[in-house]
Design a protein around this motif. Sequence first.
Motif, PDB file in Angstrom:
ATOM      1  N   VAL A   1       0.815  -1.353   0.053  1.00 26.98           N
ATOM      2  CA  VAL A   1      -0.127   0.160   0.100  1.00 26.98           C
ATOM      3  C   VAL A   1       0.920   1.381  -0.028  1.00 26.98           C
ATOM      4  O   VAL A   1       0.602   2.203  -0.750  1.00 26.98           O
ATOM      5  N   ALA A   2       1.810   1.190   0.911  1.00 28.47           N
ATOM      6  CA  ALA A   2       2.757   2.434   1.114  1.00 28.47           C
ATOM      7  C   ALA A   2       3.604   2.264  -0.360  1.00 28.47           C
ATOM      8  O   ALA A   2       3.748   3.690  -1.016  1.00 28.47           O
ATOM      9  N   ASP A   3       3.936   1.337  -1.058  1.00 28.62           N
ATOM     10  CA  ASP A   3       4.703   1.705  -2.454  1.00 28.62           C
ATOM     11  C   ASP A   3       3.632   2.146  -3.396  1.00 28.62           C
ATOM     12  O   ASP A   3       4.118   2.816  -4.329  1.00 28.62           O
ATOM     13  N   LEU A   4       2.533   1.656  -3.412  1.00 29.05           N
ATOM     14  CA  LEU A   4       1.749   1.930  -4.625  1.00 29.05           C
ATOM     15  C   LEU A   4       1.142   3.556  -4.489  1.00 29.05           C
ATOM     16  O   LEU A   4       1.002   4.218  -5.499  1.00 29.05           O
ATOM     17  N   GLU A   5       1.008   3.715  -3.053  1.00 27.36           N
ATOM     18  CA  GLU A   5       0.551   5.166  -2.903  1.00 27.36           C
ATOM     19  C   GLU A   5       1.915   6.078  -3.247  1.00 27.36           C
ATOM     20  O   GLU A   5       1.471   7.099  -3.955  1.00 27.36           O
TER      21      GLU A   5
END
Length: 600
Positions: free
Chosen positions: A592-596
């Motif tokens: 989630v952090a990487d995609l955000e």
Amino acid sequence: MSDRTFAAEDQLPRVPLPTLEDSAERFLQWCAPLLNDDELATTRAAVDDLLRADSPARTLHAELREYDATPGVGSWLDRFWPSRYLGRRDRIALNANFFFLFRDDTVLATSTGATQVERAAAIVSAAVDYKLALDEESIPPVTQRGQQLSMWQNKYLFSETRIPGEVQDSVRVPYSDDSPGPSTARHIAVLFRGNIFRMDVIGPEGAPYALEDLIDGLRAVREAGATRTEAGVGHLTTKARAEWAASRAALRAVPANVDALDTLETALFCLCLEDLTPTDTLHACDQLLHGDSANRWFDKSVSFLVFEDGRAGINIEHCGLDGTTILSFVDTLLETSVADHAAHSGAQKQGTPPIAPIEFVLDDALRADIAAAGADFAQYAADNATTTVSFENFGTARAKQLKISPDAFAQLSYQLAHRRSKGITGATYESIATRQYRNGRTEAMRVVTPEIIAFVDAVENPALDTAAKLEAARAAATAHVERARQCQSGDAPEQHLWELQWIQRRRGEELGVTEPIALYDSPGWVVMRDDYLSTSSAPSVNIEYFGFGSTSPTCIGIAYVLLPDRWNLYLATPQTVADQMHAFAGHLRTAVADLEALLN
């Protein structure tokens, strides 16, 4: 448009029946990303065989087309749903039933006291208000973008009970030939420490009991059921369906038990008073999913559960009810104060409502059967691993800021986390609501597209620059939204092809279709439907968590509540692969952090 609950049903558009060619072509497109070249070639050959001019599938499709055109038939799926849900032979407890954990700060919760009986009485009062409004068809139809949605499932909210059968289950329900119109029952079934009680919630003259009366009645139940029973008949509802059918037949051999079952099965709903306070949110979720099976009747369509500390939730039997119907039902209950519910329903103070134990006459064989069922299910529940994941700083509002569909963001995150945790891309199911159609329920969406695989490959490729990874993410999100749109439009292959398989099982000999059809043994059909991830969402501000069990020995069940300001997930998988679920949960946080960061 009429505001009467069921007025729009006959005017709603029908679920489109795809052609055999369209479903076959889409099926190949959907399964292809999960297959190697040899598997795809074998599957393509099976599809070619399915589409030949003299294929038995054409006989089955013609029968389905004829059924769809039959007067009085609302949808070509009308026989599919009973086959799918009532035809399953395994347990429904944990395997099929689902739950919602209510928030503690809803209007209903904060409008009364916080004790167990006060919270429980408020829920009962609200549910009875809804029931009486439903009887009068004064619950307005749910709308979506200005379009009224099907409300037929609401008929299954009260006095609906699944009845186990040796070959297929049946349903005891109002609004049916056996019981025309709304339920006339005035009682609910209250369970405490394995004891079951009948409690009236509507008085002799038709007025609901006042909140204070209900509180007194529930206190009386707790007092009468203070001693835990050693023979909780509810354990039997956890058994595989044919086994439970045999146990039910043994119960019904005693006339007194026929009356006891009748009281239970006609009750408006179950209320399970728990004699524990959950240690944390995960414990509360697990108790809502399975809990003390002596204190459940899993065949009941609606069971409210209230813990010692007043926390509450709901467990739902799935055969006639989907999550979207339960969400609108629960929202109506929880978004109004108990005083307003009582005023709307015309509740009157009438004294403590009548309560009476629902008692079964049991011989040694039945007692042994009950004990064995309880022990077996306790072990089965212990073999189910669960965890929760919460994103308190990410929700639909943030996804929209990033110019991506919130659900696409969620599904891309799941795929990235799954690849990182297991090293593979596996079949992924997502439930898509289709209530805009007559008798509409859900469509089965298969999430893995070529674009999603390309996205995960790109993100995991250190040689690619950010621009290439971003382009892959956008393409995957666009493909996801388009496939969801196809499902909502009825342009999905799986349930169509599955119903043809059910027709062969039901009427194959009569139709002269007795030989196996290659498609259903093809790698594409087997692999596409072998879920590694089974996903479904429940967007409601009144729900803290939503949950269900996994669907296969390698599956992770992902139930998620995705709202503007938060994203809560409940994960479930067999204990044998629990380490993979926990690895997935850890990788999901970084995914989630990487995609955000990528989209930002």
